[in-house]
Design a protein around this motif. Structure first.
Motif, short mmCIF file in Angstrom:
data_model
loop_
_atom_site.label_atom_id
_atom_site.label_comp_id
_atom_site.label_asym_id
_atom_site.label_seq_id
_atom_site.Cartn_x
_atom_site.Cartn_y
_atom_site.Cartn_z
N UNK A 180 -26.67 -49.45 12.48
CA UNK A 180 -25.59 -50.44 12.49
C UNK A 180 -24.25 -49.80 12.87
N UNK A 181 -23.97 -48.63 12.31
CA UNK A 181 -22.64 -48.06 12.47
C UNK A 181 -22.50 -47.12 13.67
N UNK B 44 -15.83 -56.80 15.16
CA UNK B 44 -16.27 -57.77 14.16
C UNK B 44 -17.27 -57.15 13.17
N UNK B 45 -17.87 -56.03 13.54
CA UNK B 45 -18.85 -55.40 12.66
C UNK B 45 -18.15 -54.76 11.48
N UNK B 46 -18.60 -55.07 10.26
CA UNK B 46 -17.97 -54.51 9.08
C UNK B 46 -18.13 -53.01 9.02
N UNK B 47 -17.07 -52.34 8.61
CA UNK B 47 -17.12 -50.89 8.43
C UNK B 47 -17.91 -50.57 7.17
N UNK B 48 -18.90 -49.69 7.30
CA UNK B 48 -19.70 -49.25 6.16
C UNK B 48 -19.51 -47.75 5.99
N UNK B 49 -19.55 -47.31 4.74
CA UNK B 49 -19.20 -45.92 4.44
C UNK B 49 -20.15 -45.38 3.38
N UNK B 50 -20.85 -44.31 3.72
CA UNK B 50 -21.61 -43.55 2.73
C UNK B 50 -20.62 -42.59 2.08
N UNK B 51 -20.07 -42.98 0.93
CA UNK B 51 -18.92 -42.29 0.37
C UNK B 51 -19.20 -41.75 -1.02
N UNK B 52 -18.77 -40.51 -1.25
CA UNK B 52 -18.83 -39.88 -2.56
C UNK B 52 -20.23 -39.95 -3.15
N UNK B 53 -21.22 -39.66 -2.31
CA UNK B 53 -22.61 -39.76 -2.74
C UNK B 53 -23.23 -38.38 -2.86
N UNK B 54 -24.05 -38.18 -3.89
CA UNK B 54 -24.75 -36.90 -4.10
C UNK B 54 -26.00 -36.85 -3.21
#
Length: 406
Positions: free
Chosen positions: A247-248, A257-267
């Motif tokens: 997707x990203x 128009x595509x929503x921003x997605x973030x893999x953030x602060x993940x172990x």
């Protein structure tokens, strides 16, 4: 033997004996102790057993009850024992399901259960062979993805060329540990550290998103939806890394128009140990020889325009840039009273301001704040002392790794 799947039989040998986990199951965990003792004994024998169906119901009930206890309050307040019991229950549940059926759909179901165990449970060094079991079980379950036809190859991201740009904080070129201690750690001085990550194979490997797809595509992770976690539109969702990557990053003509997605602060590296071999914990994290607290390692992967609003963290932080670049704006803890932190407990460490577009009419005290700006480029490492305010925005698709230590 209870199955003709020899790989599964070998994997079952990595499950703990009861003596390995008995320390977790002290009073008042009487029910969990009874169920997990039966489960451990069952798999030690590796033979067909008439009570397997009953054991399956008991383990299922234990997993469900532990899940409810984990979700009954704030996650940070969940007892470690509850999370460990949940993880152990998930391990046994997976094997009991695979004994009935190890087909593609069942493996995909078990893969999701394993991710839940890794995300919610406490699995790291749970017992002697727990990390080995996780890696081997993950490989076994993910074998069903080998022949999966992905829509098309993901891009290999272009290397961001280093540019000379504004940097309002000191810069040090690969300082030794004693220099880091004196100039950064003891002085509580934010510093840009150059040429400290050159030995990381991640710098070259991870720009090939197909490598990340191969190593991690089938894992389920929490994704932030929306460019800013402090906005009203922000939400979280559990998704497979495969879907997130396509997707990203999969569409080179990505629309606004595509929503921003973030893999953030993940172990991520506890969940996928194979990726951890592409990086190294910087020696600077061991500068405090008296600390016994483990280093927290977090992953930050997302497209252009992900934003972490101005906020603080309680620990020392090394933010390491693997690919892409980020604009960072800093402010001193001395200016905390002038930075308009949110009043809610959840966002108490986060400022209401947009550090990239200061609104002096709404926030007049900002006129007295000194801000520091820099660009974090591939191979750079930013040292941030505790309680320093920082705003982070990705200029390009970006992968960062942060190391929090005391």
């Amino acid at each position: 033997m209870f199955t003709d799947d020899t790989t599964l039989v070998e994997l079952a040998k990595l499950l703990p004996q009861f003596a390995d986990i008995e320390h977790v199951l002290q009073p008042p965990e009487v029910e969990a102790r009874y169920i997990l003792k039966r489960a451990a004994k069952h798999f030690e024998q590796l033979e067909a057993n008439e009570d397997r169906e009953e054991l399956g119901y008991l383990v299922e009930a234990l997993v469900d009850k532990s899940w409810e206890r984990i979700h009954s309050g704030h996650f940070s307040q969940v007892p470690l024992t509850t999370r460990q019991i949940y993880a152990l229950g998930c391990f046994y549940k997976i094997f009991l399901l695979l004994l009935d059926n190890s087909g593609v759909e069942q493996r995909e179901r078990c893969s999701a259960i394993l991710d839940e165990a890794l995300l919610l449970g406490c699995t790291d060094n749970l017992y002697g062979q727990s990390n080995e079991l996780q890696s081997a079980l993950m490989k076994y379950l993910d074998d069903v993805e080998k022949n999966k036809n992905d829509p098309k190859p993901l891009p290999i991201l272009e290397e961001v060329q280093r540019v000379v740009c504004r940097c309002d904080i000191p810069q040090l070129d690969a300082p030794c540990l004693s220099e880091f201690r004196a100039c950064c750690y003891d002085a509580l001085q934010p510093t840009l550290l150059l040429n400290t990550l050159n030995h990381w194979t991640a710098l070259s490997k991870w720009r090939d998103l197909n490598y990340l797809l191969k190593m991690a595509g089938n894992r389920t992770v929490p994704i932030e939806i929306g460019s800013n976690y402090a906005s009203d539109e922000w939400s979280q969702q559990l998704v497979k890394i495969r879907d997130f990557l396509y997707r990203q990053f999969g569409d080179t003509n990505r629309t606004k128009d595509l929503e921003v997605e973030y893999l953030a602060q993940h172990e991520l590296f506890a969940q996928i140990p194979a990726l951890k071999s592409d990086i190294c914990v910087p020696d600077y994290c061991s500068v405090n020889t008296e600390s016994t607290t483990p280093v927290d390692i977090k992953a930050w992967l997302g497209p252009k325009d992900t934003v972490s609003p101005m906020h603080t963290d309680p620990k020392h932080n090394l933010l390491c840039q693997v690919f892409g670049s980020k604009r960072i704006i800093l402010a001193s803890p001395a200016d905390t009273a002038n930075l308009y932190a949110h009043e809610s407990e959840f966002l108490g460490n986060t400022s209401q301001i947009d550090a990239a577009n200061l609104d002096f009419e709404r926030f007049p005290l900002l006129s007295s704040v000194r801000f520091y700006e820099l660009i974090l480029q591939p191979g750079d490492c930013l040292y941030l002392p505790p309680k320093w305010w920082h705003y982070v925005r990705s200029n390009t698709p970006s992968f960062s790794v942060s190391f929090w230590f005391e």
